[in-house]
Design a protein around this motif. Structure first.
Motif, PDB file in Angstrom:
ATOM      1  N   PRO A  69     -23.675  27.471  69.953  1.00  0.00           N
ATOM      2  CA  PRO A  69     -23.102  28.187  71.053  1.00  0.00           C
ATOM      3  C   PRO A  69     -23.098  27.814  72.397  1.00  0.00           C
ATOM      4  O   PRO A  69     -24.196  27.365  72.762  1.00  0.00           O
ATOM      5  N   THR A  70     -21.900  27.519  73.241  1.00  0.00           N
ATOM      6  CA  THR A  70     -21.849  27.573  74.622  1.00  0.00           C
ATOM      7  C   THR A  70     -22.349  28.824  75.088  1.00  0.00           C
ATOM      8  O   THR A  70     -22.704  29.091  76.264  1.00  0.00           O
ATOM      9  N   ASN A  71     -22.141  30.044  74.550  1.00  0.00           N
ATOM     10  CA  ASN A  71     -22.370  31.398  74.925  1.00  0.00           C
ATOM     11  C   ASN A  71     -23.412  31.625  74.107  1.00  0.00           C
ATOM     12  O   ASN A  71     -23.371  31.984  72.864  1.00  0.00           O
ATOM     13  N   PRO A  72     -24.711  32.234  74.357  1.00  0.00           N
ATOM     14  CA  PRO A  72     -25.718  32.547  73.788  1.00  0.00           C
ATOM     15  C   PRO A  72     -25.635  34.076  73.236  1.00  0.00           C
ATOM     16  O   PRO A  72     -26.564  34.458  72.463  1.00  0.00           O
ATOM     17  N   GLU A  73     -24.626  34.607  73.470  1.00  0.00           N
ATOM     18  CA  GLU A  73     -24.473  36.056  73.048  1.00  0.00           C
ATOM     19  C   GLU A  73     -23.955  35.844  71.460  1.00  0.00           C
ATOM     20  O   GLU A  73     -23.935  36.696  70.977  1.00  0.00           O
ATOM     21  N   PHE A  74     -23.575  34.631  71.140  1.00  0.00           N
ATOM     22  CA  PHE A  74     -23.103  34.471  69.779  1.00  0.00           C
ATOM     23  C   PHE A  74     -24.062  34.235  68.638  1.00  0.00           C
ATOM     24  O   PHE A  74     -24.360  32.950  68.638  1.00  0.00           O
ATOM     25  N   PRO A  75     -24.751  34.889  68.176  1.00  0.00           N
ATOM     26  CA  PRO A  75     -25.778  34.546  66.992  1.00  0.00           C
ATOM     27  C   PRO A  75     -25.062  34.221  65.463  1.00  0.00           C
ATOM     28  O   PRO A  75     -24.029  34.658  65.117  1.00  0.00           O
ATOM     29  N   LYS A  76     -25.935  33.373  64.927  1.00  0.00           N
ATOM     30  CA  LYS A  76     -25.644  33.412  63.322  1.00  0.00           C
ATOM     31  C   LYS A  76     -25.830  34.692  62.832  1.00  0.00           C
ATOM     32  O   LYS A  76     -26.802  35.320  63.077  1.00  0.00           O
ATOM     33  N   LEU A  77     -24.933  35.053  61.773  1.00  0.00           N
ATOM     34  CA  LEU A  77     -25.159  36.127  61.214  1.00  0.00           C
ATOM     35  C   LEU A  77     -25.491  36.071  59.568  1.00  0.00           C
ATOM     36  O   LEU A  77     -25.708  36.888  58.849  1.00  0.00           O
ATOM     37  N   ALA A  78     -25.044  34.769  59.028  1.00  0.00           N
ATOM     38  CA  ALA A  78     -25.118  34.690  57.753  1.00  0.00           C
ATOM     39  C   ALA A  78     -26.577  34.851  57.230  1.00  0.00           C
ATOM     40  O   ALA A  78     -27.516  34.139  57.740  1.00  0.00           O
ATOM     41  N   GLY A  79     -26.322  35.244  56.215  1.00  0.00           N
ATOM     42  CA  GLY A  79     -27.802  35.647  55.279  1.00  0.00           C
ATOM     43  C   GLY A  79     -28.759  36.846  55.899  1.00  0.00           C
ATOM     44  O   GLY A  79     -29.743  36.942  55.367  1.00  0.00           O
ATOM     45  N   LYS A  80     -28.428  37.293  56.935  1.00  0.00           N
ATOM     46  CA  LYS A  80     -29.183  38.505  57.668  1.00  0.00           C
ATOM     47  C   LYS A  80     -29.284  39.457  56.777  1.00  0.00           C
ATOM     48  O   LYS A  80     -28.102  39.976  56.071  1.00  0.00           O
ATOM     49  N   GLN A  81     -30.194  40.517  56.865  1.00  0.00           N
ATOM     50  CA  GLN A  81     -30.155  41.858  56.021  1.00  0.00           C
ATOM     51  C   GLN A  81     -29.226  42.533  56.387  1.00  0.00           C
ATOM     52  O   GLN A  81     -28.877  42.893  57.510  1.00  0.00           O
ATOM     53  N   PRO A  82     -28.467  43.245  55.355  1.00  0.00           N
ATOM     54  CA  PRO A  82     -27.504  44.112  55.723  1.00  0.00           C
ATOM     55  C   PRO A  82     -27.971  45.462  56.410  1.00  0.00           C
ATOM     56  O   PRO A  82     -27.114  45.909  57.516  1.00  0.00           O
ATOM     57  N   GLU A  83     -29.247  45.791  55.998  1.00  0.00           N
ATOM     58  CA  GLU A  83     -29.756  47.088  56.858  1.00  0.00           C
ATOM     59  C   GLU A  83     -30.169  46.472  58.414  1.00  0.00           C
ATOM     60  O   GLU A  83     -29.434  47.684  59.194  1.00  0.00           O
ATOM     61  N   TYR A  84     -30.160  45.561  58.624  1.00  0.00           N
ATOM     62  CA  TYR A  84     -30.091  44.965  60.141  1.00  0.00           C
ATOM     63  C   TYR A  84     -28.989  44.903  60.603  1.00  0.00           C
ATOM     64  O   TYR A  84     -28.850  45.477  61.921  1.00  0.00           O
ATOM     65  N   LEU A 138     -22.611  44.010  54.566  1.00  0.00           N
ATOM     66  CA  LEU A 138     -22.626  43.012  53.099  1.00  0.00           C
ATOM     67  C   LEU A 138     -21.981  41.996  53.035  1.00  0.00           C
ATOM     68  O   LEU A 138     -22.341  41.038  51.967  1.00  0.00           O
ATOM     69  N   TYR A 139     -20.801  41.631  53.639  1.00  0.00           N
ATOM     70  CA  TYR A 139     -20.164  40.470  53.612  1.00  0.00           C
ATOM     71  C   TYR A 139     -21.066  39.297  54.113  1.00  0.00           C
ATOM     72  O   TYR A 139     -21.408  38.183  53.431  1.00  0.00           O
ATOM     73  N   TYR A 140     -21.614  39.330  55.386  1.00  0.00           N
ATOM     74  CA  TYR A 140     -22.410  38.415  55.830  1.00  0.00           C
ATOM     75  C   TYR A 140     -23.692  37.867  55.122  1.00  0.00           C
ATOM     76  O   TYR A 140     -24.200  37.126  55.183  1.00  0.00           O
ATOM     77  N   VAL A 141     -24.566  39.131  54.443  1.00  0.00           N
ATOM     78  CA  VAL A 141     -25.541  38.777  53.494  1.00  0.00           C
ATOM     79  C   VAL A 141     -25.400  37.777  52.681  1.00  0.00           C
ATOM     80  O   VAL A 141     -26.290  37.169  52.100  1.00  0.00           O
ATOM     81  N   GLY A 142     -24.135  37.636  52.279  1.00  0.00           N
ATOM     82  CA  GLY A 142     -23.865  36.977  51.215  1.00  0.00           C
ATOM     83  C   GLY A 142     -23.437  35.551  51.450  1.00  0.00           C
ATOM     84  O   GLY A 142     -23.088  34.868  50.477  1.00  0.00           O
ATOM     85  N   GLN A 143     -23.575  35.297  52.753  1.00  0.00           N
ATOM     86  CA  GLN A 143     -23.057  33.933  53.246  1.00  0.00           C
ATOM     87  C   GLN A 143     -24.189  32.982  53.356  1.00  0.00           C
ATOM     88  O   GLN A 143     -25.272  33.679  53.906  1.00  0.00           O
ATOM     89  N   LYS A 144     -24.227  31.713  53.169  1.00  0.00           N
ATOM     90  CA  LYS A 144     -25.340  31.024  52.821  1.00  0.00           C
ATOM     91  C   LYS A 144     -25.418  30.440  54.638  1.00  0.00           C
ATOM     92  O   LYS A 144     -24.527  29.848  55.049  1.00  0.00           O
ATOM     93  N   ALA A 145     -26.873  30.815  55.142  1.00  0.00           N
ATOM     94  CA  ALA A 145     -26.961  30.121  56.404  1.00  0.00           C
ATOM     95  C   ALA A 145     -27.110  28.711  56.629  1.00  0.00           C
ATOM     96  O   ALA A 145     -28.193  28.275  55.597  1.00  0.00           O
ATOM     97  N   LYS A 146     -26.577  28.079  57.544  1.00  0.00           N
ATOM     98  CA  LYS A 146     -26.884  26.656  57.778  1.00  0.00           C
ATOM     99  C   LYS A 146     -28.105  26.316  58.437  1.00  0.00           C
ATOM    100  O   LYS A 146     -28.395  27.189  59.407  1.00  0.00           O
ATOM    101  N   PRO A 147     -28.817  25.478  58.245  1.00  0.00           N
ATOM    102  CA  PRO A 147     -29.950  25.025  59.165  1.00  0.00           C
ATOM    103  C   PRO A 147     -29.838  24.868  60.699  1.00  0.00           C
ATOM    104  O   PRO A 147     -28.520  24.353  60.940  1.00  0.00           O
TER     105      PRO A 147
END
Length: 210
Positions: A53-68, A103-112
């Motif tokens: 990111p050029t903007n640090p407000e934009f995190p990766k969401l892939a693979g994060k817990q759906p509860e979170y 639930l969609y994002y937790v199913g996505q594979k996070a890239k290193p």
């Protein structure tokens, strides 16, 4: 749970509820995909990995817990977690839609992620794994797991953009962000220097889950 016991043991004077016990949301990830790939992709990418990111407000969401993820969306909507961009994005989302997106994002594979400063990352690894007993700083691994995979409401940190992680640590440190139950993160980050926060963020960017 061992993580909860560790948390209550190291955070002197702080009462922390068992926030990791939240049940995963129910919903339809395919419906969440429709929203994510039409609305969220601008900042987070269609698969939740975004780009460096050029903007640090934009995190990766892939693979994060759906509860979170669901909790954060709800907090953005109520204003408990403050961010002008996200407040606008969630304003018209229903609880069902937020659950579906999570639930969609937790199913996505996070890239290193990418480590740009190996020496700084090495310093961060020691803090993450061991903390600093002399300063009363607990190990981050106590809640977020040794591999930074997280669980429940303790988010996955592995591979996250370093600038985003650092920004959140700073916000917890200053009290700008306070949507963690029991103010656990505020209690931890108040014991950290800016250098230590940058080091932990740099280390986490390079952690890859097997």
């Amino acid at each position: 749970m061992k993580q909860f016991v560790a948390m209550t043991a190291v955070l002197a004077g702080v009462t922390v509820s068992c926030i990791a016990a939240a049940a995963p949301p129910k919903g339809d990830p395919e419906k969440g995909k429709q929203i994510a790939t039409q609305v969220c992709l601008v900042c987070h990418g269609a698969d939740g990995n975004g780009t460096e990111p050029t903007n640090p407000e934009f995190p990766k969401l892939a693979g994060k817990q759906p509860e979170y993820l669901l909790k954060q969306l709800k907090d953005f909507k109520t204003g408990k977690r403050k961010n002008e961009i996200m407040a606008g994005m969630v304003a018209n989302l229903t609880p069902e839609a937020m659950a579906n997106i999570s639930l969609y994002y937790v199913g996505q594979k996070a890239k290193p992620g990418v480590v740009k400063n190996p020496a700084l990352a090495a310093q961060g690894k020691k803090i993450y794994m061991d903390g600093d007993p002399d300063a009363g700083l607990p190990a981050c691994a106590g809640c977020h797991e040794a591999d930074a995979s997280g669980y429940g409401l303790f988010p996955r940190l592995a591979g996250q953009h370093a600038e985003y992680t650092f920004l959140q640590l700073k916000r917890f440190n200053t009290g700008e962000r306070d949507n963690d139950k029991g103010l656990a993160m505020q209690s931890v980050t108040v014991k950290m220097s800016e250098q230590e926060m940058r080091a932990v963020a740099e280390y986490l960017a390079g952690v890859q889950l097997k």
